[in-house]
Scaffold this active site. Structure first.
Site, PDB file in Angstrom:
ATOM      1  N   ASP A 195      37.955  49.082  43.334  1.00 33.64           N
ATOM      2  CA  ASP A 195      39.122  48.247  43.652  1.00 33.64           C
ATOM      3  C   ASP A 195      40.409  48.918  43.169  1.00 33.64           C
ATOM      4  O   ASP A 195      40.512  49.310  42.016  1.00 33.64           O
ATOM      5  CB  ASP A 195      38.965  46.864  43.010  1.00 33.64           C
ATOM      6  CG  ASP A 195      39.789  45.827  43.751  1.00 33.64           C
ATOM      7  OD1 ASP A 195      41.017  45.991  43.825  1.00 33.64           O
ATOM      8  OD2 ASP A 195      39.200  44.866  44.270  1.00 33.64           O
ATOM      9  N   SER A 241      43.777  42.096  47.545  1.00 37.19           N
ATOM     10  CA  SER A 241      42.355  42.425  47.671  1.00 37.19           C
ATOM     11  C   SER A 241      41.601  41.489  48.604  1.00 37.19           C
ATOM     12  O   SER A 241      40.529  41.844  49.080  1.00 37.19           O
ATOM     13  CB  SER A 241      41.679  42.384  46.299  1.00 37.19           C
ATOM     14  OG  SER A 241      42.245  43.344  45.450  1.00 37.19           O
ATOM     15  N   ASP A 293      41.209  48.298  39.348  1.00 38.35           N
ATOM     16  CA  ASP A 293      42.392  47.519  39.747  1.00 38.35           C
ATOM     17  C   ASP A 293      42.934  46.662  38.605  1.00 38.35           C
ATOM     18  O   ASP A 293      44.120  46.688  38.301  1.00 38.35           O
ATOM     19  CB  ASP A 293      42.018  46.632  40.933  1.00 38.35           C
ATOM     20  CG  ASP A 293      43.115  45.651  41.282  1.00 38.35           C
ATOM     21  OD1 ASP A 293      44.142  46.082  41.811  1.00 38.35           O
ATOM     22  OD2 ASP A 293      42.940  44.443  41.004  1.00 38.35           O
ATOM     23  N   ASP A 310      40.241  49.309  48.471  1.00 42.32           N
ATOM     24  CA  ASP A 310      40.862  48.296  49.331  1.00 42.32           C
ATOM     25  C   ASP A 310      42.378  48.455  49.375  1.00 42.32           C
ATOM     26  O   ASP A 310      43.040  47.917  50.252  1.00 42.32           O
ATOM     27  CB  ASP A 310      40.470  46.891  48.846  1.00 42.32           C
ATOM     28  CG  ASP A 310      40.688  46.698  47.351  1.00 42.32           C
ATOM     29  OD1 ASP A 310      40.964  47.691  46.635  1.00 42.32           O
ATOM     30  OD2 ASP A 310      40.593  45.555  46.894  1.00 42.32           O
ATOM     31  N   HIS A 311      42.926  49.185  48.434  1.00 44.22           N
ATOM     32  CA  HIS A 311      44.378  49.418  48.349  1.00 44.22           C
ATOM     33  C   HIS A 311      44.602  50.308  47.152  1.00 44.22           C
ATOM     34  O   HIS A 311      43.673  50.559  46.373  1.00 44.22           O
ATOM     35  CB  HIS A 311      45.142  48.098  48.161  1.00 44.22           C
ATOM     36  CG  HIS A 311      44.705  47.375  46.939  1.00 44.22           C
ATOM     37  ND1 HIS A 311      45.112  47.725  45.675  1.00 44.22           N
ATOM     38  CD2 HIS A 311      43.816  46.359  46.775  1.00 44.22           C
ATOM     39  CE1 HIS A 311      44.525  46.946  44.800  1.00 44.22           C
ATOM     40  NE2 HIS A 311      43.709  46.107  45.432  1.00 44.22           N
TER      41      HIS A 311
HETATM   42 ZN   LIG Z   1      41.971  45.177  45.177  1.00 44.70          ZN
END
Ligand SMILES: [Zn+2]
Ligand SMILES: *[C@@H]1O[C@H](CO)[C@@H](O)[C@H](O)[C@H]1NC(C)=O
Ligand SMILES: *[C@@H]1O[C@H](CO)[C@@H](O)[C@H](O)[C@H]1NC(C)=O
Ligand SMILES: *[C@@H]1O[C@H](CO)[C@@H](O)[C@H](O)[C@H]1NC(C)=O
Ligand SMILES: *[C@@H]1O[C@H](CO)[C@@H](O)[C@H](O)[C@H]1NC(C)=O
Ligand SMILES: *[C@@H]1O[C@H](CO)[C@@H](O)[C@H](O)[C@H]1NC(C)=O
Ligand SMILES: *[C@@H]1O[C@H](CO)[C@@H](O)[C@H](O)[C@H]1NC(C)=O
EC number: 3.1.3.1
Length: 660
Positions: free
Chosen positions: A174, A223, A442, A487-488
């Site tokens: 993440d 997310s 993350d 995801d980013h």
């Molecule tokens: Zn995320």
């Protein structure tokens, strides 16, 4: 023809909202909305809901028709080269009842400051559980207010029905970027004269691509909707998953899209599971079968993953075969579980074996479905679980309602390997899908705690390494598509070395910053140099020294005000905790001896935020070659679906279309 080629075919007669940071409804710049909107892609046979909204702003810059929405709007669909049909005729469904509601929104910061939201009245209809089977280009048209028209151009992609991969394991780091992977390699792997002596497992993947992560209506994603894009092939709005966000009050009635889990269960009856070092109801794991405009509907999302949706129903994941993570507060009865119910008991009644610690996890058999919930909230990070172990006793995170610390915690690796054994057994020839998330890359980046974030990234790499070895052992490596992606991103990078001793002892912010060495003075990584008498016992592929005098100097492009000393934070970091009149100030106990860094974010922001960067996709196994190049996050769904043979172009029973 134009309908199928133009990007914004909708009539522009009505005032257009500027569609910038404040939007009346994302994806709907005009007063007539179609959800799924223009540019949506579909898998042949994938279920979805279709909502139309006609907006009548009562006041504000778009005020129209005295705030009375057109209730006589009409809708149709045209396949390219075919005839135009009404929605009811095309999908062979009944006309739904008209719904009406109102909502308010702020047009800009001046309106927020003046507390003058704009009010909008809405007329709407929603068609549930449709599917388009025949690949091709489609145009959906909404006619409203007499002469107004919104057109949504859709593509039903021509994809494979034949299965090339038996299993898919999707690892999500993440928030993980290439910059973080590079930094983690520097910490965990020794180099001599610029040449690495060992590498990350990720470095061995044969194929790498890049995905663009934007949300549907904002270029920075969160997310929930980014996970949802990966799992469903449909982009969504920040905080939403498995739905297109509509303007109604309920967060549950938004038009849904079917996810890869629901498709796999429906089409192949495969086994599926999720592993996460976050709460299992956190966005990334719960979006596999979650449908809500709000990722914060935690209890509801757990209930619906187990039992399917009770309202607006059609989706059914069948319940996970394996669910390992944190977030006990959604399971023991209390204010955070759905309707206060006991979800340990509900899962047990549904036939699940339940584990609440690492010992019990290891003792699980492989035949039964398994729920493993090991702590409240998110897991303590790898560094606290493996290096700074004394910190664990400070947590009040036992997996029940008590205040004891959870001390017998598994890591991502133990959970993932056990999940594979259960899924392999339960899936049999029908195969399985597993998502395994390293969540705190993350979460610790948000806290600007780079060591803790990179520790969890190295844990992910270690898990991938062990997974591939284990797949080989059980004879499933050739049958399994292994993907590692994110995801980013976050705007993190390393730009030099820092002499933490000089930094701490120097006086004054400007003098302290002399300790940052750039270019030649960045020096070499000291994380791989053993220190006399210090052993973390964490094995190869991790740092041998987590707290060297010469540390990496790193930073963030999206930071709140904070203090920086580049040292290992002995306890999980809180960059800001002083909240005065909605403003956050530098936490006096953050990074002792460090210098103050004034932030780049609004002063109401307590942590770092996500950033724009594309993120890497590593692929190995069947269909690996399709993951090279640059593409959107939704394409990962279509590539996986293609590899799993999930398209159902012929299921319309002779017709080109239909519904259930
Ligand atoms: Zn995320
Ligand atoms: C918005 O709708 C609600 C429920 O339909 C209604 O009670 C309320 O009066 C409406 N608000 C305005 C400002 O029109
Ligand atoms: C619009 O009307 C609502 C309800 O009467 C009011 O609260 C709001 O301040 C108005 N907004 C503007 C921009 O006039
Ligand atoms: C589902 O429907 C019932 C009534 O049938 C209602 O009481 C409940 O609030 C609805 N739940 C949700 C989450 O919309
Ligand atoms: C782990 O779980 C098992 C089974 O519920 C329990 O008997 C045992 O006491 C637990 N161990 C610890 C350290 O909590
Ligand atoms: C965390 O653990 C480290 C080493 O195990 C210790 O030095 C430190 O004081 C601990 N911090 C807290 C808050 O317990
Ligand atoms: C940070 O900003 C405050 C004002 O918000 C200012 O007083 C202070 O000097 C700044 N510090 C640095 C190190 O730039």
């Amino acid at each position: 023809m134009g309908r199928f080629t133009s990007i914004a075919a909708s009539a522009a007669l009505l005032a257009l909202a500027s569609a910038q940071t404040f939007q009346r409804l994302g994806t709907c710049p005009t007063l007539g909305c179609i959800l799924p909107p223009d540019q949506a892609d579909f898998l042949p046979g994938q279920y979805f809901d279709l909502r139309f909204e006609v907006h009548a702003p009562v006041n504000g810059s778009e005020a129209f028709n005295n705030g009375v929405p057109d209730e006589q709007f009409s809708v149709s669909i045209t396949k390219e080269g075919g005839e135009t049909k009404s929605i009811t005729e095309f999908f062979k469904v009944k006309e739904p009842a008209l719904e009406k509601w109102n909502f308010t929104w702020y047009e800009d910061l001046f309106a927020v400051d003046a507390k003058t939201p704009s009010l909008v009245n809405v007329a709407s209809k929603v068609f549930r559980q449709l599917a388009i089977y025949e690949p091709g280009n489609y145009a959906v048209t909404l006619n409203f207010y007499g002469s107004e028209q919104t057109v949504a151009n859709w593509v039903v992609r021509p994809l494979a029905t034949k299965r090339k991969a038996k299993n898919v394991i999707l690892f999500i780091g993440d928030g993980m970027t290439t910059n973080m992977i590079t930094a983690a390699r520097l910490l965990g792997h020794k180099s001599i004269n610029g040449k690495y002596q060992s590498l990350l497992k990720l470095d061995e993947f044969p194929v790498i691509g890049h995905q663009m992560t934007h949300s549907i209506d904002s270029f920075i994603t969160d997310s929930a909707n980014s996970a949802s894009a990966l799992y469903s092939g449909h982009k969504s709005t920040v905080n939403a998953m498995g739905v297109y966000a509509d303007s109604s009050k309920s967060t549950f009635d938004d038009p849904k899209v079917e996810t890869i889990i629901e498709l796999l269960v429906r089409i192949w009856d495969s086994a599926w599971g999720a592993v996460s070092t976050a709460a299992i109801a956190d966005a990334t794991p719960i979006a596999l079968a979650g449908h809500s405009r709000s990722r914060y509907d935690y209890g509801y999302l757990v209930e619906t993953t187990l039992n399917g949706l009770s309202n607006y129903t059609w989706t059914k994941s069948g319940g996970p075969d394996v669910w390992f993570g944190g977030g006990a507060e959604q399971f023991y009865p209390g204010k955070d579980s759905f309707n206060g119910q006991d979800y340990y008991a509900k899962f047990a009644e549904a036939g699940y074996a339940i584990a609440n610690n690492k010992t019990a996890l290891a003792a699980l058999g492989n035949d039964k479905r398994a729920l493993g919930i090991f702590c409240k909230s998110h897991f303590p990070v790898w560094l606290d679980r493996n290096v700074l172990k004394d910190n664990l006793s400070g947590f009040k995170n036992d997996p029940f309602a008590g205040k004891e610390p959870a001390l017998d915690l598994p890591g991502q690796k133990e959970m993932t390997l056990k999940a594979i054994d259960i899924l392999h057994k339960r899936g049999g020839d029908k195969g399985f899908f597993l998502m395994s998330e390293a969540a705190s890359i993350d979460k610790q980046m948000h806290a600007l705690d780079y060591d803790r974030a990179l520790g969890d990234l190295l844990e992910l790499d270690d898990t991938v390494r062990a997974t591939i070895a284990h797949l080989e052992e059980i004879g499933e490596l050739e049958n399994t598509l292994v993907l590692v992606t994110s995801d980013h991103g976050h705007g993190f990078d390393v730009f030099g070395g820092a002499d933490t001793k000089y930094l701490t002892e120097a006086t004054g912010d400007r003098q302290k910053r002399r300790a940052v060495g750039t270019y030649a003075e960045s020096g070499l990584s000291q994380y791989t140099v053993p220190v006399e008498g210090v052993s973390y016992g964490t094995g190869p592929n991790f740092p041998v020294n987590w707290d060297p005098r010469y540390a990496i100097a790193s930073g963030f492009s999206a930071n709140p005000d904070h203090r920086e000393n580049y040292k290992l934070n002995p306890k999980p970091r809180k960059v800001v905790e002083e909240l005065v009149d909605d403003d956050y100030y530098v936490n006096p106990s953050d990074a002792p001896g460090g210098f103050v860094v004034n932030g780049t974010l609004p002063v109401s922001e307590s942590s770092g935020v996500h950033s724009l960067t594309d993120v890497a996709v590593f692929a190995m196994g069947p269909c690996q070659e399709t993951f090279g190049g640059v593409y959107g996050n939704i394409d990962i769904f279509y590539k996986m679906a293609n590899c799993l043979g999930l398209a159902r172009p012929d299921a319309g029973k002779g017709g080109s279309c239909g519904s259930h």
